[in-house]
Motif scaffolding. Structure first.
Motif, mmCIF file in Angstrom:
data_model
loop_
_atom_site.group_PDB
_atom_site.id
_atom_site.type_symbol
_atom_site.label_atom_id
_atom_site.label_comp_id
_atom_site.label_asym_id
_atom_site.label_seq_id
_atom_site.Cartn_x
_atom_site.Cartn_y
_atom_site.Cartn_z
ATOM 1 N N LEU A 206 40.471 31.511 45.903
ATOM 2 C CA LEU A 206 40.847 32.505 44.905
ATOM 3 C C LEU A 206 39.702 32.689 43.917
ATOM 4 N N ASP A 207 39.601 33.856 43.352
ATOM 5 C CA ASP A 207 38.582 34.153 42.359
ATOM 6 C C ASP A 207 38.667 33.144 41.210
ATOM 7 N N PRO A 208 37.578 32.436 40.904
ATOM 8 C CA PRO A 208 37.624 31.442 39.828
ATOM 9 C C PRO A 208 37.948 32.028 38.460
ATOM 10 N N TYR A 209 37.893 33.341 38.323
ATOM 11 C CA TYR A 209 38.307 33.958 37.064
ATOM 12 C C TYR A 209 39.753 33.612 36.733
ATOM 13 N N GLY A 210 40.527 33.281 37.736
ATOM 14 C CA GLY A 210 41.904 32.883 37.514
ATOM 15 C C GLY A 210 42.051 31.626 36.687
ATOM 16 N N ALA A 211 40.973 30.852 36.537
ATOM 17 C CA ALA A 211 41.020 29.635 35.724
ATOM 18 C C ALA A 211 40.929 29.922 34.229
ATOM 19 N N GLU A 212 40.700 31.181 33.859
ATOM 20 C CA GLU A 212 40.555 31.531 32.447
ATOM 21 C C GLU A 212 41.852 31.306 31.661
ATOM 22 N N SER A 213 42.978 31.630 32.255
ATOM 23 C CA SER A 213 44.266 31.508 31.570
ATOM 24 C C SER A 213 45.357 31.682 32.607
ATOM 25 N N ILE A 214 46.584 31.336 32.240
ATOM 26 C CA ILE A 214 47.671 31.403 33.218
ATOM 27 C C ILE A 214 47.999 32.850 33.594
ATOM 28 N N ASP A 215 47.836 33.783 32.661
ATOM 29 C CA ASP A 215 48.101 35.179 33.018
ATOM 30 C C ASP A 215 47.044 35.727 33.957
ATOM 31 N N GLU A 216 45.791 35.280 33.801
ATOM 32 C CA GLU A 216 44.752 35.687 34.742
ATOM 33 C C GLU A 216 44.975 35.026 36.107
ATOM 34 N N PHE A 217 45.466 33.803 36.110
ATOM 35 C CA PHE A 217 45.774 33.143 37.376
ATOM 36 C C PHE A 217 46.876 33.898 38.116
ATOM 37 N N PHE A 218 47.891 34.342 37.399
ATOM 38 C CA PHE A 218 48.959 35.122 37.999
ATOM 39 C C PHE A 218 48.394 36.379 38.663
ATOM 40 N N ALA A 219 47.532 37.085 37.949
ATOM 41 C CA ALA A 219 46.965 38.319 38.489
ATOM 42 C C ALA A 219 46.072 38.046 39.689
ATOM 43 N N VAL A 220 45.242 37.022 39.604
ATOM 44 C CA VAL A 220 44.350 36.669 40.709
ATOM 45 C C VAL A 220 45.148 36.218 41.931
ATOM 46 N N ALA A 221 46.184 35.410 41.706
ATOM 47 C CA ALA A 221 47.018 34.957 42.816
ATOM 48 C C ALA A 221 47.715 36.132 43.487
ATOM 49 N N CYS A 222 48.154 37.110 42.704
ATOM 50 C CA CYS A 222 48.824 38.273 43.287
ATOM 51 C C CYS A 222 47.850 39.140 44.078
ATOM 52 N N GLU A 223 46.591 39.202 43.653
ATOM 53 C CA GLU A 223 45.599 39.904 44.468
ATOM 54 C C GLU A 223 45.613 39.340 45.890
ATOM 55 N N ALA A 224 45.524 38.023 45.991
ATOM 56 C CA ALA A 224 45.482 37.378 47.302
ATOM 57 C C ALA A 224 46.795 37.528 48.051
ATOM 58 N N TYR A 225 47.889 37.450 47.334
ATOM 59 C CA TYR A 225 49.212 37.558 47.951
ATOM 60 C C TYR A 225 49.375 38.893 48.671
ATOM 61 N N PHE A 226 48.864 39.969 48.073
ATOM 62 C CA PHE A 226 49.017 41.290 48.676
ATOM 63 C C PHE A 226 47.877 41.659 49.630
ATOM 64 N N VAL A 227 46.673 41.149 49.372
ATOM 65 C CA VAL A 227 45.521 41.556 50.172
ATOM 66 C C VAL A 227 45.321 40.654 51.392
ATOM 67 N N ALA A 228 45.593 39.367 51.250
ATOM 68 C CA ALA A 228 45.415 38.416 52.349
ATOM 69 C C ALA A 228 46.641 37.509 52.431
ATOM 70 N N PRO A 229 47.807 38.067 52.762
ATOM 71 C CA PRO A 229 49.073 37.329 52.659
ATOM 72 C C PRO A 229 49.165 36.099 53.556
ATOM 73 N N GLU A 230 48.609 36.173 54.748
ATOM 74 C CA GLU A 230 48.736 35.022 55.646
ATOM 75 C C GLU A 230 47.981 33.813 55.100
ATOM 76 N N ARG A 231 46.746 34.024 54.685
ATOM 77 C CA ARG A 231 45.979 32.894 54.151
ATOM 78 C C ARG A 231 46.578 32.397 52.840
ATOM 79 N N PHE A 232 47.038 33.330 52.019
ATOM 80 C CA PHE A 232 47.646 32.915 50.757
ATOM 81 C C PHE A 232 48.865 32.039 51.015
ATOM 82 N N ALA A 233 49.689 32.422 51.967
ATOM 83 C CA ALA A 233 50.880 31.634 52.286
ATOM 84 C C ALA A 233 50.509 30.262 52.820
#
Length: 253
Positions: A206-233
């Motif tokens: 996941l993009d390390p920018y997600g480590a900035e704060s929990i709201d950024e982690f949520f957004a970064v995690a959702c990027e992966a969830y929708f763009v690369a769902p199999e690997r994210f799962a």
């Protein structure tokens, strides 16, 4: 630009050639099931009818630009409904990343100012700003799941209750359960990102920018969830299950 969409049923107003051209730009959209792609087309037309696109500093928002942004933006709310985006109208598009001037006062009352290069920004109750270079997928770099449009529109979902805290509006019990899991996943990711940056550890998927704060982690995690769902799962099974329950998504086997 797309003015005629406001006068006709949106699903019939996106020309086939334009729709195909936009889908071919984003592999993760092409791979969605056929029925989901049709619903995405319908809802993208509705979003285009409801929002106003503005090109910044001379950038021209073509029909392809607007539709490319719209179809990515509606993916998170495909099963939730466009009402989740009803707190704003404007979508401002820049040609590329922009420099934003930041000001913050610390606990001692000292004001700090700095410049930050950003590819997008979602304002609470206000417009969404996006870099077209990033929205078009040209700045993805080494992050397989990078998607600035999904990222900023997830912030919009997060902020609907007035708090950017990594949790969408939920009933109290569901909110507690959500934040308990999200905070645990965030702390584990943040530790991994720190080890990678400071001590040469393995880079995060996941993009390390997600480590900035929990709201950024949520957004970064959702990027992966929708763009690369199999690997994210595979790598974040607990979060994938949590997101499935909220977004109502259907992952392919």
């Amino acid at each position: 630009m797309f003015g005629w969409l406001r006068r006709r049923p949106p699903a019939r107003d996106i020309p086939d050639a334009l729709w195909v051209a936009v889908l071919q730009r984003y592999r993760f959209l092409v791979l969605r099931p056929a029925d989901e792609r049709e619903r995405l087309r319908q809802m993208a037309g509705e979003l285009l009818a409801a929002k106003e696109f503005h090109g910044a500093k001379g950038f021209v928002v073509t029909d392809e630009v607007a539709l490319s942004i719209a179809v990515q933006a509606v993916l998170p709310v495909l099963n939730l409904g466009l009402s989740w985006y009803d707190d704003f109208v404007g979508i401002v598009v820049h040609a590329d990343e922009v420099v934003a001037r930041r000001t913050e006062m610390d606990e001692s009352g000292v004001v700090h100012q700095w410049d930050e290069v950003i590819a997008g920004e979602a304002m609470d109750g206000g417009p969404v700003m996006l870099s077209w270079r990033d929205a078009a997928g040209m700045n993805a770099g080494t992050h397989e799941a990078y998607n600035v449009v999904i990222h900023e529109f997830i912030h919009k979902i997060d902020m609907r209750d007035g708090r950017a805290d990594g949790c969408p509006p939920l009933p109290p019990a569901a909110r507690r359960a959500w934040l308990e899991l999200m905070e645990r996943e965030y702390e584990a990711f943040r530790e991994q990102a720190i080890i990678a940056e400071r001590f040469g550890g393995a880079q995060t998927w996941l993009d390390p920018y997600g480590a900035e704060s929990i709201d950024e982690f949520f957004a970064v995690a959702c990027e992966a969830y929708f763009v690369a769902p199999e690997r994210f799962a595979a790598e974040h099974a607990a979060l994938a299950s949590l997101f499935d329950g909220f977004f109502g998504a259907r992952r392919r086997a």
